[in-house]
Structure formats: structure tokens, C-alpha cells
Design an enzyme around this catalytic site. Structure first.
Site: not given
Ligand code: 3HC
Length: 391
Positions: A118, A139, A151, A195
Site C-alpha cells: 500500500s 493494490h 489500483e 492512499n
Molecule cells: N465472503 C462472503 N461474504 C462476506 C465476506 C466474505 N469474505 N465478508 C463479508 N461478507 C458478507 C457478510 O456476511 C454480509 O452479508 P449479509 O449482508 O448477507 O449479512 C455482507 O457481505 C456485508 O458484510 P458486512 O456486514 O461485514 O459489511 P458491512 O456492510 O458492515 O461493511 C465494511 C463493512 C465494508 C468494512 C464497511 O464498514 C466499510 O466500508 N468500511 C470502510 C472500510 C474502508 O474504508 N476500507 C479501506 C481501508 S484503507 C485500505 O484498505 C488501504 C490499504 O492500503 C490499507
């Protein structure tokens, strides 16, 4: 273009297991490699859990998809029939360079090495590998199956064939929430697009965290300032991504972009005491009662009136203009679309087209207030000339 059938995912951790899951779902034969069987077993367990959720919804047959997954703790032999390696190992340059070299020395003559790093330089990772033209970046965003953005990054020596093959593979990897968005990153600059654009917001957030600490203001009041306009407020998001990652990333940008990325005192203290956020159960918040308990706490909190989301958008517009100035992205629509797909938050250019003059003044004040020169507006923002660079 390389005809990709066999994918090797290197690293079975937080990102690697998600990359392996979407790769087997896409129909590739996948070998998941790590240094310890225990790490692999943990990753395979999470992949199975994910597939079972989708099977319960009638979307796939978990056993059939799992049938495409192999594992190994021996990279040199596992890479022998691999078309592309997607690397998600620890964010340490020497480790990445080492595994990249091992891949090029033991894999087929066409094998591509795509790093999920990242923040690290793709060019540096591939420089001494023996085949830098077959090294690129791919990424992902956490969690991989749910965040739409990937990315794909060109290193200084990445060939067009490598870049185009990686773009094509990325397009085939399914996302469970909406359509994949593949962002072409044309220059190997720190932080690529998303990022990089969000990085200097951490300069501002760090300044807010230290101000709040000095004034004894509770974290939930800082997150309440975001007024629900972000999926998570600044403290919660920092906990979610990991405070060690924030520290590591800010130190990286301090070396590669500006000393103004000096991490905030409060985060250095939290990390020094082993409080890394959600991953250790404690950071700004106590995560032992789960994410929803924190969301409730923030909802009930009185906004502190310190964190101003408009500053974040102004800072992001400024950095987005720098990304255009440096030729990292060919137009601002790619930058906005990548941010929405990678962070579930809007990019700055949509609103920036109407607000760039006001936001330029805001940044002049903010740079004065925080003594952080890096926050001062760049030429492309101050003049509004970016509006002509949509594509
Ligand atoms: N396989 C199958 N199904 C999955 C799964 C998987 N691996 N993971 C989740 N699911 C399913 C869940 O069971 C759920 O199903 P349902 O709706 O039928 O119950 C559905 O997918 C949605 O899962 P969640 O309920 O866990 O997801 P949320 O809707 O609560 O969203 C989130 C979670 C996506 C993390 C949300 O909180 C979000 O968008 N957060 C922001 C995260 C973010 O900003 N990420 C970027 C960080 S920076 C980065 O990554 C860059 C790097 O370089 C560091």
C-alpha cells in the site's frame, strides 16, 4: 498479454486470504503460500467461512470453489507453474525484494509479480529481481471481497504487457458489494492514488488527535464531528486500519513526501503500549464489545467542534491536484472514482470544482494554524486549472 490460469497468492493474512478467496471465485487455480502452515490454515479457514456464507445464499458451491485452492510453504517450488503472483506479505521492503527475486528465479519465463503493497515503491521491489519489466502493483482495499477498488500500478520498468495483463486479471476478480473499479496508476509515486490522496488528511487528523489529547476531549466527540458523513469517524477509521499501519505509513510519507508527516504523539504512545486498534482490541477505543458498541458511543456523543470534514476534502483536493501534476493519474474522474471504490467516501473533485477558491483559502489558514507547510494549496488547486483535466 499473458494467458493467466494459475495464480499464486503470497501471504495468507488479512489481505492475502481475501485476495485468494476472490481469485478462486473468479475461476483461477490458486496456490496460497506463506511461511508457516499455521498462517495458511488460518487463511483457509476464513476463506471457507466466506464461501459458506455465499453458498448459504445459493451463489456458489463452496466445495467446488475450494477445489481450486492449493497451499504450500515452499514458494520456490509452488511458483513453478504460476502465471501471476499476487504478493501480500509484511510491509517490509527487504522481504518484498527477496520474495520477488525468488519468484523470478524459480517461476516460468512469463511469470508476473504483482505487489499488493500500500505504500512501497514498485520500482524498488522489482529493481534487483532480474526481471523488473514483469513487476507491477496490484493494490487491494480492506476487506478485499467488499471494497471495489483495485489500483494497478506501473513501476518505472513495468512493461505494457505486464501492466495490461494485471489490469485484465484485476477486472475478473469479483466484488461482493458492487462492480470492481480498476484504477490505472501510471507513475510509481508514494501512495499511488487513494492512499496518497488520503495521506495528508492524516497530518490534519494527527494534529486534531494531539489537540484533543491536550484538551482532554474524548475520542467519540472527535468522531461525532464527522456527523455520520464518513463510514467511520477519524479515530474509529484509524483503529480499523490499525494504528501501527498509521504510524508506519506516516513515517513512510515523512521519508518520501514531507517531514510534515511526523506522526502524532498520541498515536506513537498508543502503539508503544501495544494498543494498535481493532486488531489488538484496543486503540482509541475498546473494541471488546464489537464495532456496533463504538458506533453507538459516537452517535450519543456531543460533537467537539474540532475536526472539520471540509478541511479533509480541501486537503484531498490539493493532493488530488498534485497527483494530476505528477502524471500519476490521467484525469480527476479516475481519482474520484478510485476513492469512492476504495474508501466508500466521495473523492474531492466533484465538490472541488465549485469550492476550489474557498478551499484554497481554508488551506492557507490551516497551514498557518498547524505550521504544516505541506497543507498549503498547490498551483493547480489555487488556479482551478484542474477543472480542464477531467479524463
Ligand atoms: N465472503 C462472503 N461474504 C462476506 C465476506 C466474505 N469474505 N465478508 C463479508 N461478507 C458478507 C457478510 O456476511 C454480509 O452479508 P449479509 O449482508 O448477507 O449479512 C455482507 O457481505 C456485508 O458484510 P458486512 O456486514 O461485514 O459489511 P458491512 O456492510 O458492515 O461493511 C465494511 C463493512 C465494508 C468494512 C464497511 O464498514 C466499510 O466500508 N468500511 C470502510 C472500510 C474502508 O474504508 N476500507 C479501506 C481501508 S484503507 C485500505 O484498505 C488501504 C490499504 O492500503 C490499507
Amino acid at each position: 498479454m499473458v494467458d493467466v490460469k494459475n495464480v499464486l497468492v503470497l501471504g495468507a493474512g488479512l489481505m492475502g486470504h481475501g485476495i485468494a478467496q476472490v481469485s478462486i471465485m473468479a475461476g483461477y487455480n490458486v496456490t496460497l503460500v506463506d511461511i508457516k502452515q499455521e498462517f495458511i490454515d488460518n487463511g483457509v479457514k476464513k476463506i471457507e467461512e466466506g464461501l459458506k456464507k455465499l453458498e448459504a445464499k445459493g451463489q456458489l458451491n463452496a466445495a467446488e470453489v475450494m477445489g481450486r485452492l492449493k497451499t504450500s510453504i515452499d514458494l520456490a517450488s509452488a511458483v513453478k507453474d504460476t502465471d501471476i503472483v499476487i504478493e501480500a506479505v509484511v510491509e517490509k521492503m527487504d522481504v518484498k525484494k527477496d520474495v520477488c527475486k525468488t519468484v523470478m528465479e524459480n517461476g516460468p519465463a512469463h511469470v508476473i509479480f504483482a505487489s499488493n503493497t500500500s505504500t512501497m515503491s514498485i520500482t524498488e521491489i522489482g529493481k534487483d529481481s532480474g526481471a523488473p519489466e514483469r513487476v507491477c502493483g496490484m493494490h487491494f482495499f480492506n476487506p478485499v471481497p467488499l471494497m471495489r477498488c483495485i489500483e494497478v500500478i506501473k513501476g518505472a520498468q513495468t512493461s505494457d504487457e505486464t501492466f495490461n495483463t494485471a489490469m485484465q486479471v484485476a477486472e475478473t476478480l469479483p466484488c461482493l458489494r458492487g462492480k470492481r473499479y480498476i484504477a490505472p496508476v501510471l507513475k510509481d509515486r508514494p501512495g499511488f492514488i487513494v492512499n496518497r490522496m488520503n495521506a495528508p488528511v492524516q497530518i490534519y487528523m494527527g494534529w486534531v488527535f494531539d489537540q484533543a489529547a491536550e484538551k482532554g476531549i474524548p475520542w467519540e466527540r472527535i468522531d461525532a464531528d464527522a456527523g455520520g458523513k464518513m463510514p467511520m469517524g477519524p479515530c474509529m477509521l484509524s483503529d480499523y486500519v490499525g494504528l501501527d499501519t498509521m504510524l508506519h505509513v506516516m513515517n513512510y510519507y515523512k521519508e518520501t513526501l514531507s517531514p510534515d508527516f511526523e506522526p502524532p504523539k498520541v498515536v506513537k504512545e498508543l502503539v508503544a503500549n501495544g494498543n494498535l486498534g481493532a486488531k489488538t482490541g484496543k486503540g482509541f477505543y475498546d473494541w471488546s464489545q464489537g464495532r456496533d458498541a463504538i458506533v453507538e458511543k459516537v452517535k450519543k456523543a456531543e460533537p467537539a467542534g474540532i475536526f472539520n470534514l471540509e478541511y479533509s476534502m480541501a486537503i484531498m483536493l490539493n493532493e488530488g491536484c498534485r497527483i494530476l501534476e505528477e502524471g500519476v493519474a490521467s484525469g480527476y474522474k479516475i481519482i474520484d472514482d478510485a476513492n469512492m471504490a476504495g474508501m466508500n467516501t466521495p473523492g474531492p473533485f466533484g465538490a472541488g470544482k465549485k469550492n476550489w477558491e474557498k478551499w484554497s483559502k481554508l488551506l492557507e489558514e490551516l497551514a498557518d494554524k498547524t505550521k504544516k507547510e505541506y497543507l498549503r494549496p498547490c498551483e493547480l488547486m489555487k488556479t482551478g486549472q484542474f477543472v480542464k483535466m477531467r479524463k
